[in-house]
Design a protein around this motif. Structure first.
Motif, PDB file in Angstrom:
ATOM      1  N   UNK A 560      30.198   5.098  95.928  1.00 46.97           N
ATOM      2  CA  UNK A 560      29.499   3.865  96.273  1.00 46.97           C
ATOM      3  C   UNK A 560      28.757   3.416  95.013  1.00 46.97           C
ATOM      4  N   UNK A 561      29.414   2.597  94.209  1.00 46.45           N
ATOM      5  CA  UNK A 561      28.820   2.181  92.943  1.00 46.45           C
ATOM      6  C   UNK A 561      27.577   1.320  93.141  1.00 46.45           C
ATOM      7  N   UNK A 562      27.531   0.559  94.243  1.00 49.16           N
ATOM      8  CA  UNK A 562      26.323  -0.217  94.525  1.00 49.16           C
ATOM      9  C   UNK A 562      25.117   0.715  94.664  1.00 49.16           C
ATOM     10  N   UNK A 563      25.301   1.776  95.421  1.00 42.79           N
ATOM     11  CA  UNK A 563      24.206   2.736  95.616  1.00 42.79           C
ATOM     12  C   UNK A 563      23.853   3.432  94.300  1.00 42.79           C
ATOM     13  N   UNK A 564      24.874   3.795  93.530  1.00 40.72           N
ATOM     14  CA  UNK A 564      24.637   4.451  92.251  1.00 40.72           C
ATOM     15  C   UNK A 564      23.753   3.600  91.353  1.00 40.72           C
ATOM     16  N   UNK A 565      24.056   2.312  91.260  1.00 46.48           N
ATOM     17  CA  UNK A 565      23.277   1.434  90.391  1.00 46.48           C
ATOM     18  C   UNK A 565      21.885   1.172  90.950  1.00 46.48           C
ATOM     19  N   UNK A 566      21.777   1.076  92.271  1.00 49.17           N
ATOM     20  CA  UNK A 566      20.441   0.896  92.856  1.00 49.17           C
ATOM     21  C   UNK A 566      19.541   2.074  92.515  1.00 49.17           C
ATOM     22  N   UNK A 567      20.105   3.278  92.546  1.00 48.72           N
ATOM     23  CA  UNK A 567      19.309   4.478  92.276  1.00 48.72           C
ATOM     24  C   UNK A 567      18.977   4.620  90.786  1.00 48.72           C
ATOM     25  N   UNK A 568      19.873   4.184  89.919  1.00 51.70           N
ATOM     26  CA  UNK A 568      19.662   4.375  88.485  1.00 51.70           C
ATOM     27  C   UNK A 568      18.813   3.279  87.855  1.00 51.70           C
ATOM     28  N   UNK A 569      18.762   2.112  88.487  1.00 53.27           N
ATOM     29  CA  UNK A 569      17.895   1.064  87.971  1.00 53.27           C
ATOM     30  C   UNK A 569      18.611   0.067  87.074  1.00 53.27           C
ATOM     31  N   UNK A 570      17.876  -0.928  86.579  1.00 55.99           N
ATOM     32  CA  UNK A 570      18.482  -2.070  85.873  1.00 55.99           C
ATOM     33  C   UNK A 570      19.037  -1.748  84.500  1.00 55.99           C
ATOM     34  N   UNK A 571      18.745  -0.573  83.930  1.00 53.30           N
ATOM     35  CA  UNK A 571      19.242  -0.260  82.592  1.00 53.30           C
ATOM     36  C   UNK A 571      20.737   0.011  82.579  1.00 53.30           C
ATOM     37  N   UNK A 572      21.337   0.276  83.730  1.00 56.11           N
ATOM     38  CA  UNK A 572      22.735   0.692  83.777  1.00 56.11           C
ATOM     39  C   UNK A 572      23.638  -0.430  84.279  1.00 56.11           C
ATOM     40  N   UNK A 573      24.825  -0.498  83.698  1.00 52.74           N
ATOM     41  CA  UNK A 573      25.911  -1.339  84.207  1.00 52.74           C
ATOM     42  C   UNK A 573      27.162  -0.474  84.267  1.00 52.74           C
ATOM     43  N   UNK A 574      28.105  -0.886  85.093  1.00 54.22           N
ATOM     44  CA  UNK A 574      29.353  -0.144  85.255  1.00 54.22           C
ATOM     45  C   UNK A 574      30.524  -1.046  84.904  1.00 54.22           C
ATOM     46  N   UNK A 575      31.387  -0.570  84.027  1.00 54.37           N
ATOM     47  CA  UNK A 575      32.676  -1.218  83.757  1.00 54.37           C
ATOM     48  C   UNK A 575      33.691  -0.521  84.655  1.00 54.37           C
ATOM     49  N   UNK A 576      34.110  -1.182  85.704  1.00 53.25           N
ATOM     50  CA  UNK A 576      34.943  -0.547  86.733  1.00 53.25           C
ATOM     51  C   UNK A 576      36.413  -0.843  86.491  1.00 53.25           C
ATOM     52  N   UNK A 577      37.170   0.201  86.168  1.00 52.85           N
ATOM     53  CA  UNK A 577      38.619   0.083  86.008  1.00 52.85           C
ATOM     54  C   UNK A 577      39.249   0.924  87.112  1.00 52.85           C
ATOM     55  N   UNK A 578      39.433   0.297  88.264  1.00 54.71           N
ATOM     56  CA  UNK A 578      39.856   1.017  89.462  1.00 54.71           C
ATOM     57  C   UNK A 578      41.113   0.390  90.036  1.00 54.71           C
ATOM     58  N   UNK A 579      41.545   0.927  91.162  1.00 60.03           N
ATOM     59  CA  UNK A 579      42.754   0.444  91.834  1.00 60.03           C
ATOM     60  C   UNK A 579      42.420  -0.355  93.080  1.00 60.03           C
ATOM     61  N   UNK A 580      41.110  -0.587  93.338  1.00 54.85           N
ATOM     62  CA  UNK A 580      40.680  -1.270  94.548  1.00 54.85           C
ATOM     63  C   UNK A 580      39.260  -1.774  94.308  1.00 54.85           C
ATOM     64  N   UNK A 581      38.822  -2.844  95.011  1.00 57.69           N
ATOM     65  CA  UNK A 581      37.445  -3.301  94.844  1.00 57.69           C
ATOM     66  C   UNK A 581      36.443  -2.178  95.105  1.00 57.69           C
ATOM     67  N   UNK A 582      35.381  -2.116  94.293  1.00 56.95           N
ATOM     68  CA  UNK A 582      34.475  -0.974  94.377  1.00 56.95           C
ATOM     69  C   UNK A 582      33.033  -1.355  94.677  1.00 56.95           C
ATOM     70  N   UNK A 583      32.649  -2.607  94.698  1.00 58.37           N
ATOM     71  CA  UNK A 583      31.259  -2.940  94.965  1.00 58.37           C
ATOM     72  C   UNK A 583      30.968  -4.399  94.701  1.00 58.37           C
ATOM     73  N   UNK A 584      29.744  -4.803  95.042  1.00 58.07           N
ATOM     74  CA  UNK A 584      29.368  -6.210  94.926  1.00 58.07           C
ATOM     75  C   UNK A 584      28.188  -6.436  93.992  1.00 58.07           C
ATOM     76  N   UNK A 585      27.565  -5.384  93.486  1.00 55.63           N
ATOM     77  CA  UNK A 585      26.431  -5.525  92.585  1.00 55.63           C
ATOM     78  C   UNK A 585      26.849  -6.313  91.344  1.00 55.63           C
ATOM     79  N   UNK A 586      25.982  -7.219  90.908  1.00 54.45           N
ATOM     80  CA  UNK A 586      26.288  -8.049  89.736  1.00 54.45           C
ATOM     81  C   UNK A 586      26.452  -7.215  88.478  1.00 54.45           C
ATOM     82  N   UNK A 587      25.927  -5.985  88.493  1.00 48.00           N
ATOM     83  CA  UNK A 587      26.047  -5.117  87.314  1.00 48.00           C
ATOM     84  C   UNK A 587      27.346  -4.326  87.308  1.00 48.00           C
ATOM     85  N   UNK A 588      28.198  -4.554  88.295  1.00 45.26           N
ATOM     86  CA  UNK A 588      29.540  -3.960  88.288  1.00 45.26           C
ATOM     87  C   UNK A 588      30.492  -4.989  87.684  1.00 45.26           C
ATOM     88  N   UNK A 589      31.013  -4.706  86.522  1.00 41.99           N
ATOM     89  CA  UNK A 589      31.922  -5.615  85.813  1.00 41.99           C
ATOM     90  C   UNK A 589      33.344  -5.120  86.024  1.00 41.99           C
TER      91      UNK A 589
END
Length: 750
Positions: A560-589
């Motif tokens: 759950x990348x949304x939860x991961x980013x919520x817990x880690x705070x605004x300093x983190x972003x994720x570059x998601x190279x996956x096979x399916x949609x993984x989240x809706x957080x604006x910090x998931x690219x």
């Protein structure tokens, strides 16, 4: 008072109801009540509802004494609802993971509008999922909330209740309810949108609309389809009672006529003996509710004319004429394809009789994809170190822009393509060329491989049918017999390749060409790539690249990348190279479609993966790697695919066995601590012994120039790959190892 009242009517859906109710109760937004309405169903639907109610207090079972139909069951659910918003879900459909969380967030962003419209995807029994074709209407760009006159395109969406969240106070104020009948959604959806004072959209698939193998009830042949006339009577009566909505009359009139025409065109829905009667009723409604001056494209005007005059036989004639035209066009296209194929085969046979061009080389990656990966790095090295060789790249037309100006472009399946395969001396690919390829004497085929293997490949898949996925092993070995050289990144890969792809080729253990850029790139290149990908400054960019699961029909992420980013705070972003949609957080690219994985590695500060081969390449960058390998998932992967060594016993960095442990690894800084560095160093020495930035050069010197005295390899401890942006902020820039003349920057997305 809960945020959401999810109303699920159930009638003859016992086979699907478990999945439906589970999809609601497992949402990451738990602030809900689930009103499950047993519409006097003759199957076990009622018992299933009671089972869920016994397990979860959020489930409110409602058993109707008699069958009321879909609309009546929804009305009964609304009478019991206490949530801020009403959400309808049919008993055989499902909510997507985190759908309610996304809906709640969007409602908050837009100030709790009367209606929020979200997207859906059709989910077929075969496992295929297809998104709504008019999803562009749900764009979140522009002001929100708005009124329907600001976005009338919303009326083009499927007229259903389950793609909207409606504020309960708004529904009660307007006195909105579902009528009885087959087409109960029509006189509900139009009034909801027309009377709403504030509307917002959510550009996210929140519902999987199940497409049953034998179709829905609306696909069955019955006179009940005549119910559509009564529903439009109700709709226009509503307009008559609300004169302020009169401006929508032309739009609804056109939608009505289109609806009649579409239903009449589906021959399986109307019994043979009632089709003429249906058209007569449609003609009567046309004249009753006609709005003069409604125009549109020619097909629209034609449909209106046929409905207006009730031209039953003319309509049937035009349908037959269109069908004949389609069949004729299909037959003609088939004959043209056959003639073209025969001509190309003859052309290829003629080219095979002409002399080889010893100064030509042709390259291909991913079966006609864009310029890049190992063949791309070798193509650049050919031009740099063997400039007398003219190079060409095989790419489908949509990838032509990736081919460098100095390189020829060849489109697959053309005469030029077959000429290149027949007459080029050097053939370089990462997946085998055409099955019809005739390997000529004097031709040299260089086969790159898909990185360093962790999971089983080649002949090792013979006992693993899920991973083999129908591989023709005889055909595989026929391809191996054409190989002259196979590239290997390390001794481990060499031992695997020579066993699982047995053949007479020569192994070139010189490193992986595409990783050369890691030693040549500069901090300026890293900054440019991060800016292009939209990575904010002063953030930690984590590249998330999980392996594909052979044993799963869908490739939904375990994290759950949304939860991961919520817990880690605004300093983190994720570059998601996956096979399916993984989240809706604006910090998931979402970088799934990005053509150059090397660019993503350079732009990131750390890699998060499970069992993907990218970890072996990333280790050459000497940047932190974190492995997410839960016990059950690791056991499943080993059982289905098999592995060549125990990754968790010899990892490239910290290993997390749960999502909470993963969050802790990042939150405490363990992901880049001394222990993680020690593990990465040992991993890099084992799997990146030759990745010093000159792998492609060594291959070209060996294969093309025939040299045996190749450039020496720089030991891993003496290499200085470009630091990540986060590392560069905490230490002074380091000088890189001197490199030979040649391209010294990363690719522009290739």
């Amino acid at each position: 008072m809960p945020r959401f009242s999810v109303i699920v009517p159930a009638y003859r859906v016992q086979a699907y109801l478990h999945a439906c109710l589970d999809s609601v109760l497992s949402q990451s937004c738990p602030d809900l009540e689930l009103i499950a309405v047993d519409d006097c169903s003759p199957d076990r639907s009622g018992a299933i509802i009671d089972e869920f109610a016994a397990r979860d207090p959020r489930v409110r079972p409602l058993h109707l004494p008699e069958n009321r139909g879909l609309g009546g069951a929804r009305n009964a659910g609304m009478e019991q609802a206490s949530g801020d918003y009403l959400i309808f879900l049919d008993g055989d459909d499902t909510l997507t993971p985190h759908a309610l969380r996304s809906i709640a967030d969007r409602l908050k962003e837009t100030g709790d509008p009367d209606v929020l419209v979200y997207d859906y995807a059709r989910s077929y029994w075969s496992g295929e999922t297809v998104r709504n074709v008019v999803s562009a209407q749900l764009t979140e760009q522009g002001p929100a909330p708005f009124r329907l006159e600001d976005r009338p395109g919303l009326l083009r969406l499927l007229m259903v209740a389950w793609n909207k969240a409606c504020r309960r106070e708004f529904v009660e104020r307007e006195g909105l309810a579902f009528p009885p009948g087959y087409y109960e959604d029509t006189p509900w959806t139009f009034p909801v949108l027309m009377t709403a004072e504030s509307i917002a959209t959510l550009d996210r698939v929140c519902v999987h609309y199940r497409q049953r193998r034998r179709g829905s009830i609306l696909s069955t042949s019955s006179r009940k389809h005549f119910d559509i006339f009564q529903q439009y009577d109700r709709l226009f009566a509503f307009l008559d009672r609300r004169p302020e909505l009169a401006r929508w009359r032309p739009v609804l009139f056109r939608r009505m006529v289109d609806h009649f025409a579409r239903l009449f065109s589906h021959r399986e829905r109307l019994p043979r003996g009632v089709r003429a009667e249906f058209l007569r009723r449609a003609r009567a409604h046309y004249r009753r509710y006609r709005v003069p001056g409604v125009r549109g494209p020619l097909p629209v005007r034609l449909r209106h004319t046929l409905i207006r005059w009730g031209l039953h036989r003319t309509y049937r004639f035009l349908q037959h004429a269109a069908a004949v035209r389609r069949r004729t066009a299909k037959l003609g296209a088939g004959l043209l394809r056959t003639a073209r194929t025969s001509a190309l085969r003859l052309h290829y046979r003629l080219q095979l009789r002409l002399p080889l061009r010893t100064d030509r080389a042709v390259f291909s990656a991913d079966g006609g994809g864009g310029h890049g990966c190992d063949p791309g790095a070798l193509e650049v090295a050919f031009r740099t170190h063997a400039p007398h060789i003219r190079t060409a790249w095989i790419a489908r037309p949509e990838y032509r822009h990736t081919v460098p100006p100095a390189t020829g472009w060849v489109s697959p399946g053309t005469a030029a393509y077959w000429t290149a395969l027949a007459r080029s001396k050097y053939l370089v690919c990462d997946t085998d060329f055409e099955r019809r390829l005739v390997k000529r004497r004097g031709q040299v085929l260089v086969r790159t491989q898909a990185g360093t293997p962790l999971g089983h490949l080649g002949l090792d898949l013979q006992e693993r049918p899920a991973a083999a996925d129908g591989t023709d092993f005889a055909e595989l070995l026929d391809g191996v017999d054409r190989w002259d050289y196979v590239l290997s990144a390390n001794p481990h890969s060499t031992l695997v390749w020579e066993r699982v792809f047995p053949g007479g080729y020569t192994t070139l253990e010189h490193g992986r060409p595409r990783n050369d850029v890691f030693q040549r790139a500069t901090s300026a290149d890293v900054a440019r790539l991060r800016a292009r990908l939209g990575v904010p400054e002063d953030t930690v960019a984590v590249l998330y690249a999980p392996a594909r699961r052979d044993h799963r029909r869908t490739q939904r992420s375990a994290l759950d990348l949304d939860r991961l980013l919520r817990r880690l705070g605004p300093r983190y972003v994720v570059l998601a190279r996956t096979h399916d949609p993984v989240g809706q957080d604006a910090r998931i690219i979402d970088v799934t479609g990005h053509p150059g994985v090397e660019d993503l590695c350079l732009a990131s500060d750390a890699l998060l993966t499970d069992y993907a081969p990218i970890m072996f390449d990333y280790a050459g960058l000497d940047r932190p790697i974190v492995i997410h390998a839960p016990d059950d998932d690791w056991a499943a992967y080993q059982a289905v695919r098999g592995t060549y060594f125990d990754l968790r016993a010899f990892p490239p960095g910290a290993v997390a066995r749960s999502e909470d442990e993963l969050i802790d690894i990042f939150a405490t800084g363990h992901w880049r601590g001394s222990r993680s560095t020690q593990l990465r160093t040992a991993f890099r020495e084992r799997f990146c012994p030759y990745d010093d930035g000159r792998a492609a050069e060594r291959v070209v010197r060996r294969v093309v120039l025939g040299e045996r005295d190749l450039p020496p390899v720089v030991p891993p401890a003496e290499r200085r790959p470009v630091p990540s942006a986060a590392a560069a902020r905490t230490r002074a820039p380091q000088a890189t190892v001197p490199q030979p003349a040649g391209p010294a920057t990363v690719t522009d997305g290739h």
